[in-house]
Design a protein around this motif. Structure first.
Motif, PDB file in Angstrom:
ATOM      1  N   ALA A  23      96.285  47.514  66.694  1.00 17.45           N
ATOM      2  CA  ALA A  23      96.036  47.555  65.250  1.00 17.45           C
ATOM      3  C   ALA A  23      96.785  46.400  64.596  1.00 17.45           C
ATOM      4  O   ALA A  23      97.996  46.264  64.768  1.00 17.45           O
ATOM      5  CB  ALA A  23      96.492  48.887  64.664  1.00 17.45           C
ATOM      6  N   ASP A  24      96.039  45.590  63.862  1.00 17.10           N
ATOM      7  CA  ASP A  24      96.635  44.459  63.140  1.00 17.10           C
ATOM      8  C   ASP A  24      96.350  44.659  61.652  1.00 17.10           C
ATOM      9  O   ASP A  24      95.185  44.735  61.250  1.00 17.10           O
ATOM     10  CB  ASP A  24      96.043  43.142  63.634  1.00 17.10           C
ATOM     11  CG  ASP A  24      96.672  41.952  62.942  1.00 17.10           C
ATOM     12  OD1 ASP A  24      97.799  41.591  63.286  1.00 17.10           O
ATOM     13  OD2 ASP A  24      96.016  41.397  62.031  1.00 17.10           O
ATOM     14  N   VAL A  25      97.406  44.752  60.844  1.00 17.52           N
ATOM     15  CA  VAL A  25      97.273  44.949  59.397  1.00 17.52           C
ATOM     16  C   VAL A  25      97.930  43.766  58.709  1.00 17.52           C
ATOM     17  O   VAL A  25      99.113  43.499  58.902  1.00 17.52           O
ATOM     18  CB  VAL A  25      97.942  46.272  58.953  1.00 17.52           C
ATOM     19  CG1 VAL A  25      97.821  46.446  57.445  1.00 17.52           C
ATOM     20  CG2 VAL A  25      97.320  47.459  59.678  1.00 17.52           C
ATOM     21  N   ARG A  26      97.138  43.044  57.923  1.00 15.18           N
ATOM     22  CA  ARG A  26      97.683  41.854  57.253  1.00 15.18           C
ATOM     23  C   ARG A  26      97.005  41.659  55.903  1.00 15.18           C
ATOM     24  O   ARG A  26      95.992  42.275  55.591  1.00 15.18           O
ATOM     25  CB  ARG A  26      97.497  40.617  58.117  1.00 15.18           C
ATOM     26  CG  ARG A  26      96.051  40.250  58.404  1.00 15.18           C
ATOM     27  CD  ARG A  26      95.978  39.023  59.283  1.00 15.18           C
ATOM     28  NE  ARG A  26      96.618  39.268  60.574  1.00 15.18           N
ATOM     29  CZ  ARG A  26      97.026  38.278  61.375  1.00 15.18           C
ATOM     30  NH1 ARG A  26      96.866  37.016  60.998  1.00 15.18           N
ATOM     31  NH2 ARG A  26      97.577  38.559  62.532  1.00 15.18           N
ATOM     32  N   VAL A  62      94.770  50.008  51.670  1.00 14.70           N
ATOM     33  CA  VAL A  62      93.482  49.684  51.054  1.00 14.70           C
ATOM     34  C   VAL A  62      93.373  48.206  50.688  1.00 14.70           C
ATOM     35  O   VAL A  62      92.265  47.676  50.540  1.00 14.70           O
ATOM     36  CB  VAL A  62      93.249  50.553  49.794  1.00 14.70           C
ATOM     37  CG1 VAL A  62      93.044  51.998  50.193  1.00 14.70           C
ATOM     38  CG2 VAL A  62      94.414  50.423  48.823  1.00 14.70           C
ATOM     39  N   ASP A  63      94.495  47.518  50.507  1.00 15.34           N
ATOM     40  CA  ASP A  63      94.452  46.119  50.087  1.00 15.34           C
ATOM     41  C   ASP A  63      94.765  45.177  51.251  1.00 15.34           C
ATOM     42  O   ASP A  63      95.299  44.090  51.053  1.00 15.34           O
ATOM     43  CB  ASP A  63      95.450  45.885  48.946  1.00 15.34           C
ATOM     44  CG  ASP A  63      96.863  46.295  49.334  1.00 15.34           C
ATOM     45  OD1 ASP A  63      97.012  46.985  50.376  1.00 15.34           O
ATOM     46  OD2 ASP A  63      97.806  45.929  48.613  1.00 15.34           O
ATOM     47  N   ARG A  64      94.461  45.594  52.440  1.00 15.98           N
ATOM     48  CA  ARG A  64      94.778  44.810  53.631  1.00 15.98           C
ATOM     49  C   ARG A  64      93.544  44.666  54.521  1.00 15.98           C
ATOM     50  O   ARG A  64      92.582  45.434  54.433  1.00 15.98           O
ATOM     51  CB  ARG A  64      95.896  45.477  54.452  1.00 15.98           C
ATOM     52  CG  ARG A  64      97.236  45.538  53.740  1.00 15.98           C
ATOM     53  CD  ARG A  64      97.892  44.155  53.685  1.00 15.98           C
ATOM     54  NE  ARG A  64      99.263  44.228  53.173  1.00 15.98           N
ATOM     55  CZ  ARG A  64      99.583  44.129  51.890  1.00 15.98           C
ATOM     56  NH1 ARG A  64      98.629  43.995  50.981  1.00 15.98           N
ATOM     57  NH2 ARG A  64     100.845  44.178  51.509  1.00 15.98           N
ATOM     58  N   VAL A  65      93.617  43.675  55.409  1.00 18.89           N
ATOM     59  CA  VAL A  65      92.617  43.520  56.469  1.00 18.89           C
ATOM     60  C   VAL A  65      93.121  44.291  57.687  1.00 18.89           C
ATOM     61  O   VAL A  65      94.205  43.996  58.205  1.00 18.89           O
ATOM     62  CB  VAL A  65      92.412  42.036  56.840  1.00 18.89           C
ATOM     63  CG1 VAL A  65      91.422  41.911  57.994  1.00 18.89           C
ATOM     64  CG2 VAL A  65      91.936  41.246  55.644  1.00 18.89           C
ATOM     65  N   ILE A  66      92.361  45.284  58.105  1.00 18.74           N
ATOM     66  CA  ILE A  66      92.739  46.117  59.253  1.00 18.74           C
ATOM     67  C   ILE A  66      91.796  45.793  60.406  1.00 18.74           C
ATOM     68  O   ILE A  66      90.576  45.961  60.287  1.00 18.74           O
ATOM     69  CB  ILE A  66      92.662  47.619  58.908  1.00 18.74           C
ATOM     70  CG1 ILE A  66      93.539  47.941  57.698  1.00 18.74           C
ATOM     71  CG2 ILE A  66      93.074  48.468  60.112  1.00 18.74           C
ATOM     72  CD1 ILE A  66      93.367  49.352  57.187  1.00 18.74           C
ATOM     73  N   THR A  67      92.369  45.317  61.491  1.00 19.64           N
ATOM     74  CA  THR A  67      91.578  45.014  62.690  1.00 19.64           C
ATOM     75  C   THR A  67      92.022  45.939  63.810  1.00 19.64           C
ATOM     76  O   THR A  67      93.206  45.973  64.164  1.00 19.64           O
ATOM     77  CB  THR A  67      91.759  43.551  63.124  1.00 19.64           C
ATOM     78  OG1 THR A  67      91.428  42.694  62.022  1.00 19.64           O
ATOM     79  CG2 THR A  67      90.855  43.229  64.307  1.00 19.64           C
TER      80      THR A  67
END
Length: 503
Positions: A23-26, A62-67
């Motif tokens: 999981a990458d959150v940025r 909610v305001d992040r890119v979740i991969t």
């Protein structure tokens, strides 16, 4: 924000692959990307996970890119078992929970929108695969704790809700280790062989089949006890070993059946003659599911009214009879399901099936066409063939009390123990598992013992495969007689069981 990992298991048949979930959150335009060949049910996990986390009063980024990446990326993945692992990966990557307890832990469970954990099918084979991959701990839904505890050598923890898992990751609580008490299933009543009147030849064939693990064909008019005999074969077989019980229970887990206890008795499967080929050998869209031959693994598969199944269904059995497993090639990959069963075929001798053969109204061509649905290659794989006769007054005579299941089972268990000791160095349990080359070379019989078998080969009465099966039956007959080696009489009796006139 950081990159975090959790672990899950992808099942392909009874084989499992350890799946690494990253999981990458940025920062960036809000989006959720799930990559790694997910199916439709897994793609919907994004919505289930988001709702479950928010309903547990945790923050969804909610305001992040979740991969979310599932590796190995080239393997197709499906189902809802990844939900809990995905949720924990997102929470760890967004730094809401510590990640140290996730290391070496595999997570199972479908998430409800309110965060409840639901049971998933295939938990037992998935945990067996996790243990093979060196995983030391697993978190499962509480409903699956009893099933999970069937696997030794791995720490099992249970949770009812995502909130409990989050609290455990924060080291605030301990997860449940003991399964809730469940009632021991009632032992199934085994039909007694004493209920079958007459049929001494068929009863003897049934005993030989049980002692050596041989396949059996019974041909006879309706009402002569073919189905009754077949249903009593399971009662003659010994209980499954622990490894065999795990195999059978794992297959039941894949079929979404209750698996709180290990299956101890050999399964008995008797599908209706109208079943389809996928229902018989396994199939379905995407990744195929196990069929009747796999559900009968380590037990009995009864095909009653076998000629009514038709050639296509019957010929589909040939690979399973030879190799003891089914390999299904589908769009999403090739799966393997074990299918080492004893086949029992029961059929009428003709379409009109009168009580007495003299009353048959079928033309000879009709009879040949009817029994011709049992092809030569299929019959060549059936070790024992026997005719059942109409019941006569002699069958119920005083003093001719038929033997019970318990009496016959004692002889079967002694014969199986002898065979197990003889083949123990090779890892075989029954005579039917022994390859032909071993019987002909390492355990070759004297020429005078196999003379009749040699003449049958020269005359073309039997095939080379049939000769190997005769040798296996001869060893079983010797074990039942208490003889260290088969004699000429045992070989002759094995040939008699393969008499084509019995079919």
């Amino acid at each position: 924000m950081a990159l975090r990992k959790t672990w899950a298991i992808a099942l392909f048949g009874v084989d499992g692959v350890l799946v690494e979930i990253e999981a990458d959150v940025r920062a960036g335009l809000p989006s959720v990307q799930l990559i790694g060949l997910p199916d439709s049910a897994l793609k919907e996990a994004k919505n289930r996970v988001a709702a479950a986390i928010q309903n547990c009063r945790e923050d969804w980024p909610v305001d992040r890119v979740i991969t979310l990446a599932l590796s190995p990326a080239a393997l197709p993945k499906g189902g809802t078992t990844y939900d809990l692992a995905l949720a924990c990966a997102v929470l760890a990557a967004s730094e809401q929970v510590p990640a140290h307890r996730l290391k070496g832990t595999v997570l199972f469970g479908e998430l409800a929108l309110d965060g409840r954990l639901r049971r998933v099918p295939g938990l037992l084979p998935a945990l067996l695969a996790a243990r093979r991959n060196g995983v030391r701990r697993a978190v499962v839904p509480v409903e699956g704790l009893a099933e999970a505890h069937l696997v030794d050598g791995i720490e099992i923890l249970g949770a009812d809700h995502l909130r409990e898992v989050i609290a455990w990751l924060r080291e605030l609580v301990d997860l449940r280790e003991d399964a809730p008490p469940a009632a021991e299933p009632r032992a199934e009543e085994v039909p007694d062989l004493a209920d079958v009147l007459g049929q001494p030849e068929a009863r003897w064939a049934l005993e030989v089949a049980a002692a050596g693990g041989h396949h059996l064909l019974m041909v006879g008019p309706p009402g002569t006890g073919k189905t009754m005999l077949a249903k009593r074969l399971c009662g003659l077989l010994p209980e499954l070993t622990r490894s065999e019980s795990l195999e059978v229970t794992a297959l039941r887990s894949l079929s979404e059946e209750s698996t709180e206890f290990l299956v101890r008795r050999p399964p008995f499967v008797a599908p209706h003659p109208s079943l389809s080929i996928p229902a018989l050998i396994g199939g379905g869209t995407g990744l195929a599911r196990p069929g009747a031959v796999s559900r009968a693994h380590r037990g009995i598969l009864l095909l009653d009214e076998a000629c009514e199944l038709g050639p296509k269904r019957l010929e589909a059995l040939r690979t399973a009879l030879e190799e003891g497993e089914i390999r299904l090639a589908r769009r999403d990959g090739t799966l393997r399901y074990p299918a080492r069963f004893q086949l029992v075929l029961a059929t009428n001798p003709c379409p009109c099936a009168p009580a007495r053969e003299l009353d048959c109204q079928c033309a000879p061509q009709q009879r040949r066409r009817y029994l011709g649905k049992l092809s030569g290659p299929l019959l060549d794989r059936v070790d024992l063939r026997v005719r059942t006769r109409p019941i006569s007054a002699m069958s119920t005579a005083v003093g001719a009390e038929p033997e019970s299941t318990a009496v016959v089972r004692e002889r079967v268990e002694r014969a199986r123990e002898v065979a197990r000791e003889r083949w123990s160095e090779h890892g075989w349990q029954t005579n039917t598992e022994v390859p032909g080359p071993v019987l002909r070379k390492e355990f070759a019989l004297p020429e005078e013992t196999t003379a009749l078998l040699e003449r049958g080969l020269e005359a073309g009465a039997i095939t080379a495969r049939g000769a190997d099966r005769c040798l296996r039956v001869a060893w079983t007959l010797a074990d039942l007689d208490g003889s260290p080696w088969p004699a000429a009489d045992h070989v002759a009796a094995a040939l008699e069981f393969r008499d084509r006139r019995a079919a």
